[in-house]
Enzyme design. Structure first.
Site, PDB file in Angstrom:
ATOM      1  N   PHE A   1      -2.038  -4.003   0.594  1.00 13.81           N
ATOM      2  CA  PHE A   1      -1.559  -4.990  -0.376  1.00 13.81           C
ATOM      3  C   PHE A   1      -0.032  -4.932  -0.387  1.00 13.81           C
ATOM      4  O   PHE A   1       0.546  -3.847  -0.501  1.00 13.81           O
ATOM      5  CB  PHE A   1      -2.124  -4.634  -1.751  1.00 13.81           C
ATOM      6  CG  PHE A   1      -1.975  -5.718  -2.782  1.00 13.81           C
ATOM      7  CD1 PHE A   1      -2.953  -6.686  -2.932  1.00 13.81           C
ATOM      8  CD2 PHE A   1      -0.862  -5.756  -3.598  1.00 13.81           C
ATOM      9  CE1 PHE A   1      -2.815  -7.687  -3.896  1.00 13.81           C
ATOM     10  CE2 PHE A   1      -0.722  -6.755  -4.558  1.00 13.81           C
ATOM     11  CZ  PHE A   1      -1.703  -7.719  -4.702  1.00 13.81           C
TER      12      PHE A   1
ATOM     13  N   ASP B   1      -5.011   4.617  -2.449  1.00 17.26           N
ATOM     14  CA  ASP B   1      -5.026   3.518  -3.422  1.00 17.26           C
ATOM     15  C   ASP B   1      -6.457   3.004  -3.571  1.00 17.26           C
ATOM     16  O   ASP B   1      -7.062   2.533  -2.598  1.00 17.26           O
ATOM     17  CB  ASP B   1      -4.074   2.406  -2.975  1.00 17.26           C
ATOM     18  CG  ASP B   1      -3.872   1.354  -4.064  1.00 17.26           C
ATOM     19  OD1 ASP B   1      -4.810   1.134  -4.865  1.00 17.26           O
ATOM     20  OD2 ASP B   1      -2.788   0.747  -4.102  1.00 17.26           O
TER      21      ASP B   1
ATOM     22  N   TYR C   1      -7.933  -3.383 -14.220  1.00 19.28           N
ATOM     23  CA  TYR C   1      -8.242  -4.765 -14.608  1.00 19.28           C
ATOM     24  C   TYR C   1      -9.133  -5.472 -13.602  1.00 19.28           C
ATOM     25  O   TYR C   1      -9.600  -6.559 -13.858  1.00 19.28           O
ATOM     26  CB  TYR C   1      -6.964  -5.591 -14.829  1.00 19.28           C
ATOM     27  CG  TYR C   1      -5.957  -5.552 -13.694  1.00 19.28           C
ATOM     28  CD1 TYR C   1      -6.135  -6.333 -12.562  1.00 19.28           C
ATOM     29  CD2 TYR C   1      -4.844  -4.736 -13.765  1.00 19.28           C
ATOM     30  CE1 TYR C   1      -5.222  -6.286 -11.526  1.00 19.28           C
ATOM     31  CE2 TYR C   1      -3.918  -4.686 -12.736  1.00 19.28           C
ATOM     32  CZ  TYR C   1      -4.119  -5.466 -11.610  1.00 19.28           C
ATOM     33  OH  TYR C   1      -3.211  -5.403 -10.586  1.00 19.28           O
ATOM     34  N   LYS C   2      -9.371  -4.840 -12.433  1.00 17.37           N
ATOM     35  CA  LYS C   2     -10.237  -5.463 -11.431  1.00 17.37           C
ATOM     36  C   LYS C   2     -11.693  -5.124 -11.772  1.00 17.37           C
ATOM     37  O   LYS C   2     -12.198  -5.572 -12.787  1.00 17.37           O
ATOM     38  CB  LYS C   2      -9.809  -5.015 -10.031  1.00 17.37           C
ATOM     39  CG  LYS C   2      -8.437  -5.610  -9.652  1.00 17.37           C
ATOM     40  CD  LYS C   2      -7.890  -5.108  -8.335  1.00 17.37           C
ATOM     41  CE  LYS C   2      -6.557  -5.812  -8.041  1.00 17.37           C
ATOM     42  NZ  LYS C   2      -5.735  -5.097  -7.062  1.00 17.37           N
TER      43      LYS C   2
ATOM     44  N   ARG D   1     -12.288 -15.762  -0.827  1.00 17.86           N
ATOM     45  CA  ARG D   1     -12.698 -14.407  -1.184  1.00 17.86           C
ATOM     46  C   ARG D   1     -13.655 -14.454  -2.373  1.00 17.86           C
ATOM     47  O   ARG D   1     -13.409 -15.172  -3.344  1.00 17.86           O
ATOM     48  CB  ARG D   1     -11.425 -13.638  -1.525  1.00 17.86           C
ATOM     49  CG  ARG D   1     -11.565 -12.158  -1.631  1.00 17.86           C
ATOM     50  CD  ARG D   1     -10.197 -11.514  -1.756  1.00 17.86           C
ATOM     51  NE  ARG D   1      -9.581 -11.816  -3.051  1.00 17.86           N
ATOM     52  CZ  ARG D   1      -8.750 -10.988  -3.689  1.00 17.86           C
ATOM     53  NH1 ARG D   1      -8.422  -9.840  -3.150  1.00 17.86           N
ATOM     54  NH2 ARG D   1      -8.228 -11.326  -4.851  1.00 17.86           N
TER      55      ARG D   1
HETATM   56  C1  LIG Z   1      -4.283  -5.414  -7.136  1.00 19.74           C
HETATM   57  C2  LIG Z   1      -3.474  -4.468  -6.346  1.00 19.74           C
HETATM   58  C3  LIG Z   1      -2.178  -4.110  -6.750  1.00 19.74           C
HETATM   59  C4  LIG Z   1      -1.547  -4.749  -7.960  1.00 19.74           C
HETATM   60  O1  LIG Z   1      -0.474  -4.001  -8.463  1.00 19.74           O
HETATM   61  P1  LIG Z   1       0.014  -4.285  -9.963  1.00 19.74           P
HETATM   62  O2  LIG Z   1       1.197  -3.428 -10.150  1.00 19.74           O
HETATM   63  O3  LIG Z   1      -1.135  -3.956 -10.871  1.00 19.74           O
HETATM   64  O4  LIG Z   1       0.344  -5.745 -10.064  1.00 19.74           O
HETATM   65  C5  LIG Z   1      -1.508  -3.158  -6.008  1.00 19.74           C
HETATM   66  N1  LIG Z   1      -2.062  -2.601  -4.904  1.00 19.74           N
HETATM   67  C6  LIG Z   1      -3.292  -2.943  -4.479  1.00 19.74           C
HETATM   68  C7  LIG Z   1      -3.848  -2.291  -3.267  1.00 19.74           C
HETATM   69  C8  LIG Z   1      -4.030  -3.897  -5.173  1.00 19.74           C
HETATM   70  O5  LIG Z   1      -5.236  -4.267  -4.741  1.00 19.74           O
END
Ligand SMILES: *Cc1c(COP(=O)(O)O)cnc(C)c1O
Length: 398
Positions: free
Chosen positions: A113, A184, A209-210, A357
């Site tokens: 990400f 992560d 939040y996911k 997705r």
């Molecule tokens: C959703 C996601 C994020 C989001 O980061 P935020 O700081 O919460 O906006 C970061 N890394 C990964 C791998 C994600 O899937």
């Protein structure tokens, strides 16, 4: 056995909506409304500043951290919640770099990400010590783990394709060459069984939040291996990580040998209230049951889409064990087709350049939902509804 009819009933989904986006933002538990009302009336309004003690606000970073930790195989006392995942990336990678000061290579992959990569770029610039971020293809990560590498920063489940890395193999190899691992779990926690202690990761981070359904902007989490708690560097050295925050010393002394040192500053207690309500549902869920059900629903979805929706190509791994809990298809008109789906109350999302997705979340999604979603998708494709003008405009958030 987990009672998925019960879990479904715990959520307040809008009538008629099929929500296949719990991988991005989980839906609202019914308990959220009374919990928030109780917090406002019986905590903030009446307790005010006393609430930090009387309602234990000050230690909720840890009590909720332990509950999230239990979902990823972390022993009590090794996980705290707070801040955002981007900040946790920075905190964990910086702490990892401090553990291997002579190594200059940080290894990730080009499917990670972007914010994870951006945060490391910023960190390297700040340190200005000649570090290098390597981002090979995900398939080449294992080969990239060499004795040059100090920190391996990998997201287990790819946010676009759902492809899942082999956590144990990567960690074992990293440790064998003397590197530390930041894992992560953004798309793993609440999606697939995870055992951070069993895999002996150094750090694990993620968001709530996911799949965890903690609400928009819910706190992130960080887990540090027990064996590192006495020496992990709290690079973001805020007062919540101090040995004695209320001594108000002018010098920073990290909390010795405790996960508290990864706390930074005052968290949003209102968002903790929402997370707590969501975790009450997870208490009744067995992760192996959840994973089995996720595979069942995903296989059904893939089978139905491939049978009825020509033009869409599966970009997720076909082997269910090599996937997280979302399924993605490439389609030339993916953005517009997703907008048409959303207009028909089937909610997924789109990731550039062409990926549609779909989150598969057994807590509130049934086989009937999956079939009905594919019915709608099939109709949109047959009628070429994605060609309509109204579905072409790109929104700020896709
Ligand atoms: C959703 C996601 C994020 C989001 O980061 P935020 O700081 O919460 O906006 C970061 N890394 C990964 C791998 C994600 O899937």
């Amino acid at each position: 056995m987990t009672d998925f009819a019960w879990t479904r009933d715990q959520f307040d989904l809008p009538e008629g909506m099929i929500y296949l986006n719990g991988n991005s933002l989980g839906p609202m538990p019914k308990a959220s409304v009374p919990a928030m009302t109780r917090f406002l009336n019986d905590e903030w309004r009446t307790e005010l500043i006393k609430g930090w003690n009387t309602k234990n606000w000050f230690m909720q970073t840890n009590t909720l951290g332990d509950r999230v930790g239990a979902m990823i195989g972390a022993p009590a006392g090794t996980t705290v919640v707070g801040d955002t995942l981007s900040i946790k990336v920075f905190q964990a990678v910086a702490a990892g770099m401090a553990l291997v000061p002579d190594r200059k290579v940080i290894l990730s992959d080009n499917g990670n990400f972007p914010t994870d990569l951006y945060m490391v770029e910023g960190l390297m610039k700040l340190k200005d010590a000649g570090h290098e971020l390597r981002t090979p293809d995900p398939e080449d990560v294992m080969d990239g783990i060499t004795e040059e590498v100090g920190v391996v920063m990998i997201t287990e489940v790819d946010y676009r394709t759902g492809r899942r890395h082999d956590m144990k193999a990567i960690i074992d190899k990293a440790h064998s060459v003397g590197a530390v691992v930041v894992w992560d779990l953004a798309h793993s926690a609440g999606a697939v069984p995870v055992d951070v202690a069993g895999c002996d990761t150094d750090f694990a981070i993620g968001c709530t939040y996911k799949y965890l359904n903690g609400g928009p902007g819910a706190p992130a989490f960080i887990h540090v291996a027990e064996r590192l708690l006495d020496r992990v560097e709290p690079v973001l050295s805020g007062w919540y990580g101090h040995e004695a925050p209320f001594a108000f010393d002018t010098d920073y002394r990290p909390m010795p040998n405790k996960i508290e040192r990864m706390r930074i500053g005052t968290p949003s207690i209102a968002s903790f209230v929402l997370l707590e309500g969501a975790l009450d549902i997870w208490d009744k869920v067995d992760m192996n049951d959840l994973h089995a059900k996720s595979i069942e629903l995903s296989e059904l979805f893939i089978q139905e889409v491939e049978a009825r929706c020509p033009g869409l190509t599966l970009v997720s791994p076909r082997d269910p064990q090599a996937r997280g809990s979302h399924v993605s298809f490439a389609f030339e008109h993916g953005y517009a087709a997703m907008q048409a789906l959303i207009a028909a109350n089937v909610i997924g999302d789109f990731r550039a350049p062409n990926v549609m997705r779909f989150g598969i979340t057994p807590l509130f999604t049934t086989e009937d939902d999956i079939r009905a979603a594919v019915d709608t998708l099939e109709t949109i494709l047959k009628e070429e509804r994605y060609k309509e003008e109204q579905f072409q405009k790109r929104s700020l958030v896709t």
